[in-house]
Scaffold this active site. Sequence first.
Site, PDB file in Angstrom:
ATOM      1  N   HIS A   1      15.051   3.364  -5.394  1.00  0.00           N
ATOM      2  CA  HIS A   1      15.542   3.608  -6.765  1.00  0.00           C
ATOM      3  C   HIS A   1      16.624   2.561  -7.042  1.00  0.00           C
ATOM      4  O   HIS A   1      16.382   1.370  -6.940  1.00  0.00           O
ATOM      5  CB  HIS A   1      16.013   5.068  -6.845  1.00  0.00           C
ATOM      6  CG  HIS A   1      16.322   5.592  -8.215  1.00  0.00           C
ATOM      7  ND1 HIS A   1      16.044   4.918  -9.381  1.00  0.00           N
ATOM      8  CD2 HIS A   1      16.899   6.777  -8.618  1.00  0.00           C
ATOM      9  CE1 HIS A   1      16.418   5.648 -10.425  1.00  0.00           C
ATOM     10  NE2 HIS A   1      16.942   6.781  -9.988  1.00  0.00           N
TER      11      HIS A   1
ATOM     12  N   HIS B   1       6.751  -0.459 -10.055  1.00  0.00           N
ATOM     13  CA  HIS B   1       7.365   0.663 -10.761  1.00  0.00           C
ATOM     14  C   HIS B   1       6.355   1.783 -10.878  1.00  0.00           C
ATOM     15  O   HIS B   1       5.164   1.534 -11.021  1.00  0.00           O
ATOM     16  CB  HIS B   1       7.819   0.221 -12.162  1.00  0.00           C
ATOM     17  CG  HIS B   1       8.857   1.124 -12.740  1.00  0.00           C
ATOM     18  ND1 HIS B   1       8.525   2.245 -13.462  1.00  0.00           N
ATOM     19  CD2 HIS B   1      10.205   1.085 -12.666  1.00  0.00           C
ATOM     20  CE1 HIS B   1       9.644   2.851 -13.822  1.00  0.00           C
ATOM     21  NE2 HIS B   1      10.681   2.181 -13.344  1.00  0.00           N
TER      22      HIS B   1
ATOM     23  N   ASP C   1      15.811  -4.053 -11.494  1.00  0.00           N
ATOM     24  CA  ASP C   1      16.704  -4.441 -10.406  1.00  0.00           C
ATOM     25  C   ASP C   1      16.571  -5.904 -10.006  1.00  0.00           C
ATOM     26  O   ASP C   1      17.482  -6.461  -9.397  1.00  0.00           O
ATOM     27  CB  ASP C   1      16.455  -3.554  -9.180  1.00  0.00           C
ATOM     28  CG  ASP C   1      16.867  -2.127  -9.454  1.00  0.00           C
ATOM     29  OD1 ASP C   1      17.961  -1.946  -9.997  1.00  0.00           O
ATOM     30  OD2 ASP C   1      16.087  -1.209  -9.167  1.00  0.00           O
TER      31      ASP C   1
HETATM   32  N1  COA Z   1       6.240  -5.024  -2.953  1.00  0.00           N
HETATM   33  C1  COA Z   1       5.006  -5.100  -2.429  1.00  0.00           C
HETATM   34  N2  COA Z   1       4.026  -4.229  -2.714  1.00  0.00           N
HETATM   35  C2  COA Z   1       4.305  -3.239  -3.560  1.00  0.00           C
HETATM   36  C3  COA Z   1       5.558  -3.105  -4.155  1.00  0.00           C
HETATM   37  C4  COA Z   1       6.549  -4.051  -3.821  1.00  0.00           C
HETATM   38  N3  COA Z   1       7.767  -3.978  -4.343  1.00  0.00           N
HETATM   39  N4  COA Z   1       5.544  -2.032  -4.960  1.00  0.00           N
HETATM   40  C5  COA Z   1       4.336  -1.498  -4.880  1.00  0.00           C
HETATM   41  N5  COA Z   1       3.573  -2.228  -4.036  1.00  0.00           N
HETATM   42  C6  COA Z   1       2.182  -1.979  -3.684  1.00  0.00           C
HETATM   43  C7  COA Z   1       2.098  -0.917  -2.605  1.00  0.00           C
HETATM   44  O1  COA Z   1       2.132  -1.490  -1.316  1.00  0.00           O
HETATM   45  C8  COA Z   1       0.787  -0.273  -2.919  1.00  0.00           C
HETATM   46  O2  COA Z   1      -0.231  -1.102  -2.430  1.00  0.00           O
HETATM   47  P1  COA Z   1      -1.512  -0.455  -1.686  1.00  0.00           P
HETATM   48  O3  COA Z   1      -2.132   0.429  -2.747  1.00  0.00           O
HETATM   49  O4  COA Z   1      -2.294  -1.645  -1.309  1.00  0.00           O
HETATM   50  O5  COA Z   1      -0.953   0.328  -0.543  1.00  0.00           O
HETATM   51  C9  COA Z   1       0.708  -0.313  -4.434  1.00  0.00           C
HETATM   52  O6  COA Z   1       1.531  -1.411  -4.830  1.00  0.00           O
HETATM   53  C10 COA Z   1       1.212   0.951  -5.110  1.00  0.00           C
HETATM   54  O7  COA Z   1       2.504   1.258  -4.583  1.00  0.00           O
HETATM   55  P2  COA Z   1       3.111   2.719  -4.497  1.00  0.00           P
HETATM   56  O8  COA Z   1       4.192   2.738  -3.476  1.00  0.00           O
HETATM   57  O9  COA Z   1       2.025   3.735  -4.365  1.00  0.00           O
HETATM   58  O10 COA Z   1       3.703   2.887  -5.943  1.00  0.00           O
HETATM   59  P3  COA Z   1       4.820   3.899  -6.331  1.00  0.00           P
HETATM   60  O11 COA Z   1       4.599   4.243  -7.745  1.00  0.00           O
HETATM   61  O12 COA Z   1       4.931   5.033  -5.391  1.00  0.00           O
HETATM   62  O13 COA Z   1       6.112   3.026  -6.096  1.00  0.00           O
HETATM   63  C11 COA Z   1       8.124   1.946  -6.242  1.00  0.00           C
HETATM   64  C12 COA Z   1       7.003   2.626  -7.030  1.00  0.00           C
HETATM   65  C13 COA Z   1       9.213   1.544  -7.241  1.00  0.00           C
HETATM   66  C14 COA Z   1       8.724   2.925  -5.243  1.00  0.00           C
HETATM   67  C15 COA Z   1       7.557   0.711  -5.508  1.00  0.00           C
HETATM   68  O14 COA Z   1       7.005  -0.181  -6.437  1.00  0.00           O
HETATM   69  C16 COA Z   1       8.601   0.032  -4.651  1.00  0.00           C
HETATM   70  O15 COA Z   1       8.810   0.432  -3.496  1.00  0.00           O
HETATM   71  N6  COA Z   1       9.289  -1.028  -5.179  1.00  0.00           N
HETATM   72  C17 COA Z   1      10.343  -1.675  -4.477  1.00  0.00           C
HETATM   73  C18 COA Z   1      11.649  -0.925  -4.666  1.00  0.00           C
HETATM   74  C19 COA Z   1      12.212  -1.120  -6.039  1.00  0.00           C
HETATM   75  O16 COA Z   1      12.285  -2.222  -6.556  1.00  0.00           O
HETATM   76  N7  COA Z   1      12.661  -0.016  -6.620  1.00  0.00           N
HETATM   77  C20 COA Z   1      13.299  -0.024  -7.929  1.00  0.00           C
HETATM   78  C21 COA Z   1      12.440   0.680  -8.928  1.00  0.00           C
HETATM   79  S1  COA Z   1      13.156   0.527 -10.546  1.00  0.00           S
END
Ligand code: COA
Length: 399
Positions: free
Chosen positions: A245, A285, A336
């Site tokens: 987050h 996201h 971010d």
């Molecule tokens: N880097 C690399 N791959 C990413 C990614 C990232 N930042 N964010 C998502 N993905 C990929 C995942 O590995 C997954 O791939 P797969 O289907 O091949 O396994 C796919 O995209 C979907 O990801 P998922 O974790 O299911 O999406 P989510 O909706 O649960 O996650 C976040 C959302 C924000 C938690 C995720 O994008 C993330 O961890 N981002 C980095 C942290 C961040 O910047 N957070 C701030 C949010 S405002």
Amino acid sequence: MCIPTAMADHPTSSTPSGDGATAATPPVQHRGLEGVVALDSELSFIDGQAGVLIYRGYRIEDLAEHASFEEVAHLLWHGRLPTQAELDALNRQLRAERPLPQVIVELLYRIPRDANPMAVLRTAVSALALVDPEADDMSREANVRKAIRLTARIPTIIAAYDRIRRGEEPVAPLQSGSTAYDFLYMLTAEKPGQAAERTFDTCLVLHADHGLNASTFTARVIGSTLSDIYSAVTGAIGALKGPLHGGANIEVMKMLRQIDESGVDPAAFVREKLARKERIMGFGHRVYKTMDPRAAILREMVEDLSEERNARRWYDYSTAIMEVMIREKGIYPNVDFFSAPVYHMLGIAADLFTPIFAMSRITGWTAHLLEQWQDNRLIRPRAAYVGPRDLTATPLAER
Ligand code: COA
């Protein structure tokens, strides 16, 4: 009103054994509550496909250009942009509330100097409740006053702790100027220039609210038990601290610095991380599947600042990373990613980036709490029980 949502739209798994569910009515489970609509809100709207963010009817691009953080705070709390007289009154209240109670300053001195500033903020906000005679007054008027008090004091806590840990005396708020101006002053003991104030103020506008994100949901869950505003905000700060987050902005800066210090090609650096199946912080996201409109605005700010400060490399690194992520993974930057180099170029320490997020999001959290309490319903989902059911307890002596 709570909408029982299109619960069957995107089931990720289901089980016939939810707590209290019967085999005839198997609950649908949404991991991470993805796609679940839990409540009605008039505060902000996100179109994740089109990359649109709206606060109470106004596009974020419009507010970033034409409204200050304080005007946005008024909009979120009261449902409309303030008149000049209302804005003046709000600014007077915020300025009057900025100084910290002495006991909170003493607490900041007693905290270890190497503490995580988000943990410090969480602790100090919780402690503020102990010295607020209105802490448990649940009238709307008292809760609005506490929302203003928290919005005024969070910047003072962050700046004071940062100075204390650097071995410097905290600087008292000027009690004039905007939240952005007074915060930058309290942090550095120097009056900020107009450009820095404007940039920082826009960052606060961009972070003020964002639908039912994890920390806002946390605040509303706590508020829905009719617990007090300080408890709800303390919980929200805990949720925001996590790297998935608000904590992502710190990780972004670590990555940019690593690239800067090692001289490695940013595109190659990211490709290697992806090959190791690592996440690139500041990307992806739950709701946006295209460019986050806040990231687009922040990217322009990175470009302007990096030109102005002769530090073009921060813009170049972040652009190179963004291009690889979009081209090769189809994953876009979130708020971010570009806020990190903006704060860095304003001279702010990386571990203050998430507390600064909280400094703005306090307005959204408290607006959501006011909305929650207007038509409260306890938020209490269910879990699917997947453990055994037929065990019998062996007496302790026989185990
Ligand atoms: N880097 C690399 N791959 C990413 C990614 C990232 N930042 N964010 C998502 N993905 C990929 C995942 O590995 C997954 O791939 P797969 O289907 O091949 O396994 C796919 O995209 C979907 O990801 P998922 O974790 O299911 O999406 P989510 O909706 O649960 O996650 C976040 C959302 C924000 C938690 C995720 O994008 C993330 O961890 N981002 C980095 C942290 C961040 O910047 N957070 C701030 C949010 S405002």
